[in-house]
Design a protein around this motif. Structure first.
Motif, mmCIF file in Angstrom:
data_model
loop_
_atom_site.group_PDB
_atom_site.id
_atom_site.type_symbol
_atom_site.label_atom_id
_atom_site.label_comp_id
_atom_site.label_asym_id
_atom_site.label_seq_id
_atom_site.Cartn_x
_atom_site.Cartn_y
_atom_site.Cartn_z
ATOM 1 N N THR A 1 0.844 -1.207 0.000
ATOM 2 C CA THR A 1 0.000 0.000 0.000
ATOM 3 C C THR A 1 0.877 1.254 0.000
ATOM 4 O O THR A 1 0.629 2.205 -0.746
ATOM 5 C CB THR A 1 -0.909 0.017 1.249
ATOM 6 O OG1 THR A 1 -1.695 -1.169 1.263
ATOM 7 C CG2 THR A 1 -1.824 1.231 1.264
ATOM 8 N N LEU A 2 1.913 1.240 0.844
ATOM 9 C CA LEU A 2 2.782 2.432 0.933
ATOM 10 C C LEU A 2 3.512 2.664 -0.390
ATOM 11 O O LEU A 2 3.715 3.809 -0.803
ATOM 12 C CB LEU A 2 3.776 2.278 2.090
ATOM 13 C CG LEU A 2 3.133 2.355 3.482
ATOM 14 C CD1 LEU A 2 4.134 1.961 4.568
ATOM 15 C CD2 LEU A 2 2.591 3.759 3.765
ATOM 16 N N ASP A 3 3.885 1.566 -1.067
ATOM 17 C CA ASP A 3 4.531 1.742 -2.376
ATOM 18 C C ASP A 3 3.575 2.409 -3.363
ATOM 19 O O ASP A 3 3.978 3.285 -4.133
ATOM 20 C CB ASP A 3 5.001 0.388 -2.926
ATOM 21 C CG ASP A 3 6.204 -0.152 -2.156
ATOM 22 O OD1 ASP A 3 6.938 0.656 -1.557
ATOM 23 O OD2 ASP A 3 6.399 -1.381 -2.142
ATOM 24 N N PHE A 4 2.302 2.001 -3.322
ATOM 25 C CA PHE A 4 1.321 2.658 -4.208
ATOM 26 C C PHE A 4 1.148 4.123 -3.792
ATOM 27 O O PHE A 4 1.081 5.016 -4.629
ATOM 28 C CB PHE A 4 -0.026 1.935 -4.154
ATOM 29 C CG PHE A 4 -0.042 0.623 -4.895
ATOM 30 C CD1 PHE A 4 0.371 0.550 -6.216
ATOM 31 C CD2 PHE A 4 -0.468 -0.541 -4.278
ATOM 32 C CE1 PHE A 4 0.363 -0.659 -6.912
ATOM 33 C CE2 PHE A 4 -0.484 -1.756 -4.960
ATOM 34 C CZ PHE A 4 -0.068 -1.816 -6.272
ATOM 35 N N GLU A 5 1.078 4.350 -2.472
ATOM 36 C CA GLU A 5 0.856 5.713 -1.960
ATOM 37 C C GLU A 5 1.965 6.660 -2.410
ATOM 38 O O GLU A 5 1.726 7.829 -2.681
ATOM 39 C CB GLU A 5 0.793 5.667 -0.422
ATOM 40 C CG GLU A 5 0.632 7.026 0.221
ATOM 41 C CD GLU A 5 0.472 6.961 1.738
ATOM 42 O OE1 GLU A 5 0.348 5.842 2.290
ATOM 43 O OE2 GLU A 5 0.464 8.026 2.367
ATOM 44 N N ARG A 6 3.183 6.143 -2.479
ATOM 45 C CA ARG A 6 4.329 7.024 -2.761
ATOM 46 C C ARG A 6 4.532 7.290 -4.246
ATOM 47 O O ARG A 6 5.489 7.974 -4.620
ATOM 48 C CB ARG A 6 5.593 6.389 -2.166
ATOM 49 C CG ARG A 6 5.558 6.398 -0.658
ATOM 50 C CD ARG A 6 6.600 5.504 -0.039
ATOM 51 N NE ARG A 6 6.454 5.510 1.413
ATOM 52 C CZ ARG A 6 6.919 4.558 2.209
ATOM 53 N NH1 ARG A 6 7.570 3.527 1.714
ATOM 54 N NH2 ARG A 6 6.742 4.643 3.507
ATOM 55 N N SER A 7 3.656 6.730 -5.070
ATOM 56 C CA SER A 7 3.866 6.883 -6.515
ATOM 57 C C SER A 7 3.793 8.342 -6.964
ATOM 58 O O SER A 7 4.446 8.729 -7.922
ATOM 59 C CB SER A 7 2.826 6.071 -7.289
ATOM 60 O OG SER A 7 2.899 4.727 -6.903
ATOM 61 N N GLY B 1 2.050 -4.797 -14.041
ATOM 62 C CA GLY B 1 1.690 -5.677 -12.927
ATOM 63 C C GLY B 1 2.771 -5.761 -11.864
ATOM 64 O O GLY B 1 2.706 -6.600 -10.971
ATOM 65 N N LEU B 2 3.785 -4.887 -11.925
ATOM 66 C CA LEU B 2 4.839 -4.885 -10.902
ATOM 67 C C LEU B 2 4.452 -3.920 -9.786
ATOM 68 O O LEU B 2 3.678 -2.984 -10.006
ATOM 69 C CB LEU B 2 6.173 -4.436 -11.515
ATOM 70 C CG LEU B 2 6.661 -5.262 -12.712
ATOM 71 C CD1 LEU B 2 7.865 -4.602 -13.366
ATOM 72 C CD2 LEU B 2 7.025 -6.671 -12.239
ATOM 73 N N GLU C 1 11.566 2.740 -6.422
ATOM 74 C CA GLU C 1 11.234 3.659 -7.520
ATOM 75 C C GLU C 1 10.152 4.640 -7.066
ATOM 76 O O GLU C 1 10.178 5.823 -7.423
ATOM 77 C CB GLU C 1 10.741 2.879 -8.749
ATOM 78 C CG GLU C 1 11.760 1.905 -9.344
ATOM 79 C CD GLU C 1 11.695 0.517 -8.712
ATOM 80 O OE1 GLU C 1 11.055 0.364 -7.652
ATOM 81 O OE2 GLU C 1 12.304 -0.410 -9.275
ATOM 82 N N SER C 2 9.182 4.136 -6.260
ATOM 83 C CA SER C 2 8.141 5.026 -5.724
ATOM 84 C C SER C 2 8.743 6.017 -4.739
ATOM 85 O O SER C 2 8.337 7.176 -4.683
ATOM 86 C CB SER C 2 7.072 4.227 -4.977
ATOM 87 O OG SER C 2 6.395 3.390 -5.839
#
Ligand SMILES: Cc1cc2nc3c(=O)[nH]c(=O)nc-3n(C[C@H](O)[C@H](O)[C@H](O)COP(=O)(O)OP(=O)(O)OC[C@H]3O[C@@H](n4cnc5c(N)ncnc54)[C@H](O)[C@@H]3O)c2cc1C
Length: 314
Positions: free
Chosen positions: A161-167, A232-233, A238-239
């Motif tokens: 979730t945090l990786d998505f949040e930091r995008s 799909g990664l 990178e985020s």
């Protein structure tokens, strides 16, 4: 949406963080229940991760979820929960195994905010806005099918979730919009006394050129994250690179705008003299918080050093 200044409010949490995490880890039933409701903006989400003693060290969380028959009973407190006062659902992490090492005894839940035993209390930020809340759980009973993924594996889902949040994709696009508005403002605004427009002044041009380079860099870093998601990664360091650069870049962009506007740039949005609806002053204050939300600047640097460069944990 960001480019069009669309008022997306707290739907960011559903569309950007909760939804993508449910796509990765949810059951067929959870996807059916939540995904179209999120994309149709029928449900708003909030994120119950941080606690008074668990921010950067998130795995230190103390909120407990204890299995009881077909339910889990939740007790504890969350803090800085953006939009909890509007939210229909919460993505929640809570401790389900007291004995396990701290990263291993955590589970991830999708919690209906109308559940009896959940209450919120407002926290007012430095812009005098009510955005954050404290959220309290007192014997809040949620059904077992609210568990996302496996019990005690919630830490790994929370980091997704945090990786998505930091995008930070919306931020980079918003910066482009701010740059265009600021450029237009300098073309339209006369400099008192010399017959020039602000856009004729060399320091203003230099400042805008620097901002243009940064906005473009932010956009490309965000495209890299979006391209990984499209394949799909789950982007990781990178985020963090995109988040770190884009939050700093937007702060500098807001500061450039305020300086170019001079004292007018510091006016409250309600003032009749305020340029561009006070967006730069608001952005400056808001951006300061965004360097903390979703993991602070220092934490992003730790992630980039450890997971991006392979340096040891220190
Ligand atoms: C605008 C905004 C929105 C937010 N929304 C939410 C939300 O919706 N849901 C939610 O759960 N939380 C939310 N938060 C909380 C946010 O995630 C935490 O504030 C953040 O993780 C930092 O935790 P903390 O405030 O406890 O600070 P601390 O963790 O106490 O950090 C204090 C300082 O120490 C530094 N530090 C700590 N550990 C290290 C380390 N290992 N190495 C180097 N430096 C370190 C930090 O960088 C920081 O400068 C939000 C915060 C903000 C500002």
């Amino acid at each position: 949406m960001s480019y069009a200044n669309a008022p997306i409010g707290y739907s960011t949490i559903g569309v950007g963080w909760a939804g993508p995490t449910i796509i990765v880890y949810g059951t067929g039933q959870q996807k059916k229940q939540h995904l179209s409701a999120i994309t149709d903006a029928e449900t708003m989400w909030c994120q119950g991760f941080s606690e008074p003693n668990a921010g950067s060290d998130l795995a230190n969380l103390a909120t407990r979820a204890v299995k009881d028959g077909d339910d889990y009973v939740i007790n504890g407190q969350k803090i800085w929960t953006s939009g909890a006062h509007y939210a229909d659902w919460m993505i929640l992490i809570a401790r389900t195994d007291q004995e396990a090492p701290k990263h291993k005894g955590i589970s991830y839940f999708l919690v209906d905010m109308k559940t009896p035993g959940i209450s919120t209390r407002p926290l007012i930020d430095m812009m005098n806005n009510h955005g954050f809340n404290e959220v309290f759980f007192e014997n809040a009973r949620v059904p077992r099918d609210c568990l996302l993924g496996e019990e005690n594996r919630g830490w790994y889902m929370a980091t997704t979730t945090l990786d998505f949040e930091r995008s930070s994709i919306g931020g980079a696009v918003g910066a482009r919009k701010m740059l265009e508005e600021l450029t237009e403002y300098t073309r339209a605004t006369p400099v008192p006394g010399n017959g020039h427009r602000l856009s004729d002044e060399i320091p203003v041009k230099v400042r805008l050129a620097d901002a243009a380079v940064e906005a473009e860099l932010g956009r490309l870093l965000s495209y890299r994250v979006a391209a990984m998601q499209a394949r799909g990664l789950v982007p990781n360091y990178e985020s963090s690179i995109a988040k770190l650069f884009n939050t700093d870049m937007q702060l500098r962009m807001a500061k450039a705008g305020m300086e170019i506007m001079g004292l007018y740039g510091q006016l409250d949005p309600k003032s009749k003299w305020v340029p561009l609806k006070g967006r730069f002053e608001r952005q400056y204050l808001w951006q300061t918080g965004l360097a903390v939300g979703g993991g602070t600047t220092e934490i992003q640097k730790n992630i980039i050093a450890q997971r991006g460069l392979g340096m040891p944990r220190g």
